[in-house]
Design an enzyme around this catalytic site. Structure first.
Site, PDB file in Angstrom:
ATOM      1  CB  SER A 137      41.775  41.507  50.981  1.00 48.66           C
ATOM      2  OG  SER A 137      42.653  42.427  51.608  1.00 48.66           O
ATOM      3  CG  HIS A 179      44.969  39.484  48.816  1.00 50.27           C
ATOM      4  ND1 HIS A 179      45.755  39.281  47.707  1.00 50.27           N
ATOM      5  CD2 HIS A 179      44.955  40.825  49.032  1.00 50.27           C
ATOM      6  CE1 HIS A 179      46.194  40.447  47.263  1.00 50.27           C
ATOM      7  NE2 HIS A 179      45.730  41.408  48.055  1.00 50.27           N
ATOM      8  CG  ASP A 228      46.154  43.790  50.783  1.00 45.74           C
ATOM      9  OD1 ASP A 228      46.569  43.726  49.613  1.00 45.74           O
ATOM     10  OD2 ASP A 228      44.978  43.520  51.116  1.00 45.74           O
ATOM     11  CG  MET A 284      49.595  48.267  52.454  1.00 48.05           C
ATOM     12  SD  MET A 284      48.107  49.265  52.573  1.00 48.05           S
ATOM     13  CE  MET A 284      46.928  48.182  51.768  1.00 48.05           C
ATOM     14  CG  HIS A 290      49.097  43.097  46.960  1.00 47.28           C
ATOM     15  ND1 HIS A 290      47.890  43.770  46.870  1.00 47.28           N
ATOM     16  CD2 HIS A 290      49.981  43.794  46.198  1.00 47.28           C
ATOM     17  CE1 HIS A 290      48.031  44.814  46.086  1.00 47.28           C
ATOM     18  NE2 HIS A 290      49.291  44.871  45.672  1.00 47.28           N
ATOM     19  CG  MET A 296      50.644  47.269  47.773  1.00 45.89           C
ATOM     20  SD  MET A 296      48.941  47.449  48.391  1.00 45.89           S
ATOM     21  CE  MET A 296      48.821  45.944  49.351  1.00 45.89           C
ATOM     22  CG  MET A 349      46.573  47.158  42.043  1.00 49.02           C
ATOM     23  SD  MET A 349      46.136  46.084  43.424  1.00 49.02           S
ATOM     24  CE  MET A 349      45.109  47.159  44.423  1.00 49.02           C
ATOM     25  CG  ASP A 354      43.643  43.624  45.466  1.00 46.67           C
ATOM     26  OD1 ASP A 354      42.652  43.677  46.211  1.00 46.67           O
ATOM     27  OD2 ASP A 354      44.813  43.768  45.875  1.00 46.67           O
TER      28      ASP A 354
HETATM   29  C1  DX5 Z   1      44.271  47.616  48.499  1.00 44.04           C
HETATM   30  C2  DX5 Z   1      44.447  46.146  48.689  1.00 44.04           C
HETATM   31  C3  DX5 Z   1      43.247  45.316  48.553  1.00 44.04           C
HETATM   32  C4  DX5 Z   1      42.124  45.664  49.495  1.00 44.04           C
HETATM   33  C5  DX5 Z   1      40.823  45.497  48.768  1.00 44.04           C
HETATM   34  O1  DX5 Z   1      45.506  48.215  48.389  1.00 44.04           O
HETATM   35  O2  DX5 Z   1      45.419  45.656  47.772  1.00 44.04           O
HETATM   36  O3  DX5 Z   1      43.560  43.930  48.652  1.00 44.04           O
HETATM   37  O4  DX5 Z   1      42.101  44.881  50.653  1.00 44.04           O
HETATM   38  O5  DX5 Z   1      39.801  45.926  49.588  1.00 44.04           O
HETATM   39  P1  DX5 Z   1      38.305  46.037  49.054  1.00 44.04           P
HETATM   40  O6  DX5 Z   1      37.894  44.677  48.624  1.00 44.04           O
HETATM   41  O7  DX5 Z   1      37.582  46.536  50.261  1.00 44.04           O
HETATM   42  O8  DX5 Z   1      38.320  47.028  47.928  1.00 44.04           O
HETATM   43 ZN    ZN Z   2      45.823  43.482  47.789  1.00 44.79          ZN
END
Ligand code: DX5
Ligand code: ZN
Length: 222
Positions: free
Chosen positions: A13, A38, A40, A42, A71, A73, A142, A180
């Protein structure tokens, strides 16, 4: 179209990477043996953090040949799905809570020629995906609350992973089961034993000095 060659997929990620050097970081984890990347996304509304949008995905695309596992969010998600598809996303995953019509979101992702995923928050029941399995290529569990990297793994999600593995087997469909949040060499064996086939890890990979070694250690954690 992604080809899975390893027994399970490792998707670093980028949230835990150096944001001033995202292209180099993407290329570095590819060299280090990652299977997917991956990303993210947001919006500061669906989750209490803001990262990047389609422009950054597009800018990253030439820096790696890895499938881009996006992903979302964000809420709403539907108005932005085409932009992420055009930016070069290979997989686009949405949370059921991000809009009123999950089925329509999945149809839209497929209409754009991309793999479609459903992401389940820790409190979201497996039933949220049960009636759209025919439109689902990936299910992401998650194991932290979405929004931040580096949080502690939530053990209660192991039972959900096992239930989803049974649902996927019963469906007869080739659906990738992703996990994740909080993935480390300590938690990876538990999620793999529960039936996961894709580990998403931010801190455990980008927080390590040696990305190859971090990926190899996760690969060996069974
Ligand atoms: C959180 C993300 C994850 C995040 C995981 O909202 O969706 O992908 O990067 O990070 P770690 O592996 O540090 O928990
Ligand atoms: Zn993620």
């Amino acid at each position: 179209m992604s080809i899975v060659t390893n027994p399970f997929v490792i998707a670093p990620s980028l949230l835990a990477a150096d944001f001033a050097r995202l292209g180099e970081e993407a290329a570095a984890v590819e060299r280090a043996g990652a299977d997917w990347l991956h990303l993210d996304v947001m919006d500061g509304h669906f989750v209490p953090n803001i990262t990047f949008g389609p422009l950054v995905v597009k800018a990253l695309r030439p820096h790696t040949r890895l499938p881009l596992d996006v992903h979302l969010m964000i809420a709403p998600a539907d108005p932005y799905i085409a932009a992420f598809a055009e930016a070069g996303a290979d997989h686009i995953s949405v949370h059921p809570e991000s809009g009123p019509h999950l089925h329509r979101s999945l149809q839209l992702i497929h209409a754009l020629g991309k793999k479609a995923g459903v992401v389940l928050n820790p409190a979201t029941p497996v039933e949220a995906v049960a009636h759209v399995l025919d439109l689902t290529d990936l299910i992401m569990v998650m194991t932290v609350n979405p929004g931040f990297g580096g949080q502690a793994f939530i053990d209660s999600q192991l039972a959900k992973i096992a239930t989803l593995r049974r649902m996927i087997e019963a469906s007869g469909r080739r659906i990738i089961l992703q996990v994740d949040g909080g993935i480390t060499t300590a938690t990876a064996p538990k999620v793999l034993a529960a039936g996961a086939d894709c580990l998403i890890a931010g801190t455990a990979i980008f927080g390590a000095k040696d990305y190859s070694r971090a990926i190899a250690e996760l690969r060996a954690a069974q």
